[in-house]
Design a protein around this motif. Structure first.
Motif, mmCIF file in Angstrom:
data_model
loop_
_atom_site.group_PDB
_atom_site.id
_atom_site.type_symbol
_atom_site.label_atom_id
_atom_site.label_comp_id
_atom_site.label_asym_id
_atom_site.label_seq_id
_atom_site.Cartn_x
_atom_site.Cartn_y
_atom_site.Cartn_z
ATOM 1 N N GLY A 112 0.676 -1.200 0.145
ATOM 2 C CA GLY A 112 -0.108 0.176 0.000
ATOM 3 C C GLY A 112 0.984 0.884 -0.327
ATOM 4 N N LEU A 113 0.317 2.281 -0.665
ATOM 5 C CA LEU A 113 0.545 3.099 -0.909
ATOM 6 C C LEU A 113 -0.067 4.362 0.064
ATOM 7 N N TYR A 114 0.754 5.001 1.320
ATOM 8 C CA TYR A 114 -0.617 5.907 1.795
ATOM 9 C C TYR A 114 -0.168 7.335 1.853
ATOM 10 N N VAL A 115 -1.150 7.989 2.042
ATOM 11 C CA VAL A 115 -0.943 9.533 1.771
ATOM 12 C C VAL A 115 -1.193 10.042 3.381
ATOM 13 N N PRO A 116 -0.663 11.167 4.379
ATOM 14 C CA PRO A 116 -1.249 11.309 5.384
ATOM 15 C C PRO A 116 -2.232 12.598 5.456
ATOM 16 N N SER A 117 -3.018 12.456 5.566
ATOM 17 C CA SER A 117 -3.873 13.828 5.561
ATOM 18 C C SER A 117 -3.301 14.966 6.123
ATOM 19 N N GLY A 118 -2.624 14.904 7.283
ATOM 20 C CA GLY A 118 -2.311 16.395 7.207
ATOM 21 C C GLY A 118 -3.006 17.005 7.973
ATOM 22 N N ALA A 119 -2.964 18.371 7.351
ATOM 23 C CA ALA A 119 -4.037 19.436 7.889
ATOM 24 C C ALA A 119 -4.842 19.861 7.175
ATOM 25 N N LEU A 120 -6.049 18.419 6.136
ATOM 26 C CA LEU A 120 -6.306 17.984 5.730
ATOM 27 C C LEU A 120 -7.931 17.842 6.329
ATOM 28 N N TRP A 121 -8.481 18.382 6.455
ATOM 29 C CA TRP A 121 -10.136 17.972 7.278
ATOM 30 C C TRP A 121 -10.917 17.534 6.444
ATOM 31 N N GLY A 122 -10.966 16.322 6.867
ATOM 32 C CA GLY A 122 -12.691 16.062 5.734
ATOM 33 C C GLY A 122 -11.978 15.007 4.916
ATOM 34 N N GLY A 123 -10.666 15.148 5.081
ATOM 35 C CA GLY A 123 -10.209 14.228 3.393
ATOM 36 C C GLY A 123 -10.422 12.730 3.603
ATOM 37 N N GLU A 124 -11.449 11.708 4.046
ATOM 38 C CA GLU A 124 -12.159 10.588 4.038
ATOM 39 C C GLU A 124 -13.142 10.568 3.223
ATOM 40 N N ASP A 125 -14.302 12.232 3.155
ATOM 41 C CA ASP A 125 -15.829 12.902 3.447
ATOM 42 C C ASP A 125 -15.083 12.939 1.942
ATOM 43 N N ILE A 126 -13.823 13.628 1.280
ATOM 44 C CA ILE A 126 -13.741 14.147 -0.181
ATOM 45 C C ILE A 126 -13.712 12.680 -0.891
ATOM 46 N N ARG A 127 -12.453 12.029 0.057
ATOM 47 C CA ARG A 127 -12.574 10.753 -1.087
ATOM 48 C C ARG A 127 -14.058 9.891 -1.663
ATOM 49 N N LYS A 128 -15.200 9.991 -0.625
ATOM 50 C CA LYS A 128 -15.925 8.929 -0.592
ATOM 51 C C LYS A 128 -16.607 9.441 -1.751
ATOM 52 N N MET A 129 -16.929 11.111 -1.754
ATOM 53 C CA MET A 129 -17.274 11.826 -3.347
ATOM 54 C C MET A 129 -16.431 11.582 -4.111
ATOM 55 N N ALA A 130 -15.379 11.389 -4.951
ATOM 56 C CA ALA A 130 -14.763 11.268 -5.362
ATOM 57 C C ALA A 130 -15.350 9.507 -6.128
ATOM 58 N N ASP A 131 -15.015 8.660 -4.354
ATOM 59 C CA ASP A 131 -15.664 7.680 -5.819
ATOM 60 C C ASP A 131 -16.609 7.306 -6.203
ATOM 61 N N ARG A 132 -17.662 8.382 -5.537
ATOM 62 C CA ARG A 132 -19.103 8.179 -5.635
ATOM 63 C C ARG A 132 -19.268 9.315 -7.260
ATOM 64 N N GLY A 133 -18.595 10.145 -7.240
ATOM 65 C CA GLY A 133 -18.860 10.490 -8.695
ATOM 66 C C GLY A 133 -19.047 12.629 -8.450
ATOM 67 N N THR A 134 -19.191 12.710 -7.215
ATOM 68 C CA THR A 134 -20.211 13.930 -6.890
ATOM 69 C C THR A 134 -19.577 14.852 -6.811
ATOM 70 N N LEU A 135 -18.156 14.781 -6.532
ATOM 71 C CA LEU A 135 -17.349 15.725 -6.265
ATOM 72 C C LEU A 135 -17.028 17.288 -7.434
ATOM 73 N N GLN A 136 -17.393 17.998 -7.188
ATOM 74 C CA GLN A 136 -17.649 18.643 -8.710
ATOM 75 C C GLN A 136 -15.909 19.847 -8.042
ATOM 76 N N ALA A 137 -16.155 20.381 -7.999
ATOM 77 C CA ALA A 137 -15.130 21.164 -7.174
ATOM 78 C C ALA A 137 -14.426 21.273 -5.667
ATOM 79 N N LEU A 138 -13.287 21.185 -5.058
ATOM 80 C CA LEU A 138 -12.251 21.282 -4.800
ATOM 81 C C LEU A 138 -11.308 22.405 -4.450
ATOM 82 N N LYS A 139 -11.153 23.299 -3.353
ATOM 83 C CA LYS A 139 -10.168 24.356 -3.439
ATOM 84 C C LYS A 139 -10.079 24.089 -2.189
ATOM 85 N N VAL A 140 -8.234 24.652 -1.742
ATOM 86 C CA VAL A 140 -7.842 24.342 -0.727
ATOM 87 C C VAL A 140 -6.877 25.657 -0.058
ATOM 88 N N THR A 141 -7.165 26.424 0.374
ATOM 89 C CA THR A 141 -6.428 27.725 0.313
ATOM 90 C C THR A 141 -5.362 27.880 1.738
#
Length: 276
Positions: A112-141
Motif C-alpha cells: 500500500g501507498l499511504y498518503v497522510p491527511s496532515g492538515a486536510l480536514w475531511g479527507g475521507e469525506d472528499i474521497r467518498k464523494m470522489a468515489d461516487r462521482g459527486t465531487l465537482q470542485a475542491l479548493k484548498v487555501t
C-alpha cells in the motif's frame, strides 16, 4: 504477531519526532533511519539502526517505510520501496509529477501507498464523494506569515516583497503549485489524491502571505458537490483549521501528532493508494 518494523527516511524535525515516538511504543520498532547527512543522526540513533546507503534498504526488512525528507526521495525510490514494503509518503507533492504518480500507482499491486491527511480536514469525506462521482470542485487555501513559506521562483521573489499587506502568492491548479512550494503544500497534494476524480490538474490551491498571522497557519478547504455551482445552488462545505505555529515554522505544531497518527494507521489496507 510481531512488532511492525518502520524505516524512517529523513531526520529533520519531523523525522526526529517520529523516531522518538517509535522508540517509546510497544507496537512498533525502528528498522532503520536514513538521513542525507549522517552526522545529524550520529549519537542520537543507535549505530546499528543508521542506514548509510538507501539503496540497501531491503537489508533492513521494514514493513513500512516513511519518507519525511524531500519529494526527490519518492521520485527516485518510491516505486522500489513499494516492491518490498508499504510506503508512507510524507511529501505527496512528489505525485504532482505525472511520471512519478504513474510509477507509484503501478507499483502498488503488492503493497500500500499511504498518503497522510496532515492538515486536510475531511479527507475521507472528499474521497467518498470522489468515489461516487459527486465531487465537482475542491479548493484548498493556505494563509501563513511570509517567513513560513519556503518557495521556489518566481514565488520566492514575490513573497520576499511582502511587507505589511496580505498578498495572494498563487491561485490555480495544485499540479503547477507543488514544484513551486514543495515543502508547504503537502496538504493540497493530499487533497488532490483524495479527490481522485479531479486530480492535481482540477483541484485548486491558493497560498496567501499574511504578515498579521504571528501564531497560526490557517487552512481553508472548500468542497462543492451535487447541484449547480454557477448559481450557488450546489452542495458546499467549508472547513477552516487554525494550526498553532511559530513565525518561520513551515509546519504547524499540531501536524506532528497528526502525522504520527497517520503513521500508526498506515497498515492493513492492502495494495493500492490510501489516505491515512
Amino acid at each position: 504477531m510481531g512488532k511492525r518494523r518502520i524505516g524512517i527516511v529523513g531526520y529533520g524535525h519531523l523525522g526526529q519526532y517520529l523516531v522518538t515516538q517509535i522508540e517509546s511504543r510497544d507496537d512498533v520498532e525502528l528498522a532503520f533511519v536514513w538521513n542525507r547527512t549522517r552526522s545529524a543522526v550520529e549519537g542520537k540513533v543507535r549505530d546499528d539502526l543508521i542506514l548509510d546507503d538507501l539503496d540497501k534498504f531491503t537489508e533492513r526488512s521494514a514493513d513500512l517505510i516513511v519518507e519525511v525528507a524531500h519529494p526527490c526521495i519518492t521520485r527516485d525510490f518510491g516505486d522500489r520501496f513499494l516492491t518490498h514494503a508499504d510506503y508512507m509518503i510524507g511529501s505527496p507533492t512528489a505525485m504532482a509529477d505525472p511520471d512519478t504518480e504513474r510509477k507509484l500507482r503501478s507499483a502498488t499491486n503488492q503493497h500500500g501507498l499511504y498518503v497522510p491527511s496532515g492538515a486536510l480536514w475531511g479527507g475521507e469525506d472528499i474521497r467518498k464523494m470522489a468515489d461516487r462521482g459527486t465531487l465537482q470542485a475542491l479548493k484548498v487555501t493556505m494563509r501563513k506569515p511570509p517567513q513560513s513559506f519556503k518557495l521556489n521562483e518566481p514565488l520566492r521573489s514575490k513573497n520576499e516583497m511582502v511587507k505589511d499587506e496580505t498578498v495572494v502568492l498563487y491561485d490555480g491548479p495544485v499540479r503547477e503549485l507543488c514544484p513551486l512550494a514543495p515543502n508547504n503544500v503537502n496538504t493540497m497534494a493530499a487533497a488532490a489524491v483524495a479527490a481522485h476524480n479531479l486530480g492535481f490538474d482540477k483541484v485548486s490551491g491558493c497560498i496567501v502571505a499574511d504578515p498579521s498571522l504571528t501564531d497560526w497557519h490557517i487552512v481553508q478547504v472548500d468542497v462543492w458537490g451535487p447541484g449547480n455551482i454557477a448559481d450557488d445552488t450546489a452542495f458546499h462545505c467549508q472547513t477552516v483549521r487554525r494550526n498553532p505555529a511559530k513565525i518561520g515554522a513551515v509546519t504547524g505544531s499540531a501536524t506532528y501528532a497528526s502525522f504520527l497518527s497517520s503513521m500508526i494507521a498506515a497498515c492493513g489496507k492492502g495494495p493500492g493508494v490510501h489516505l491515512c
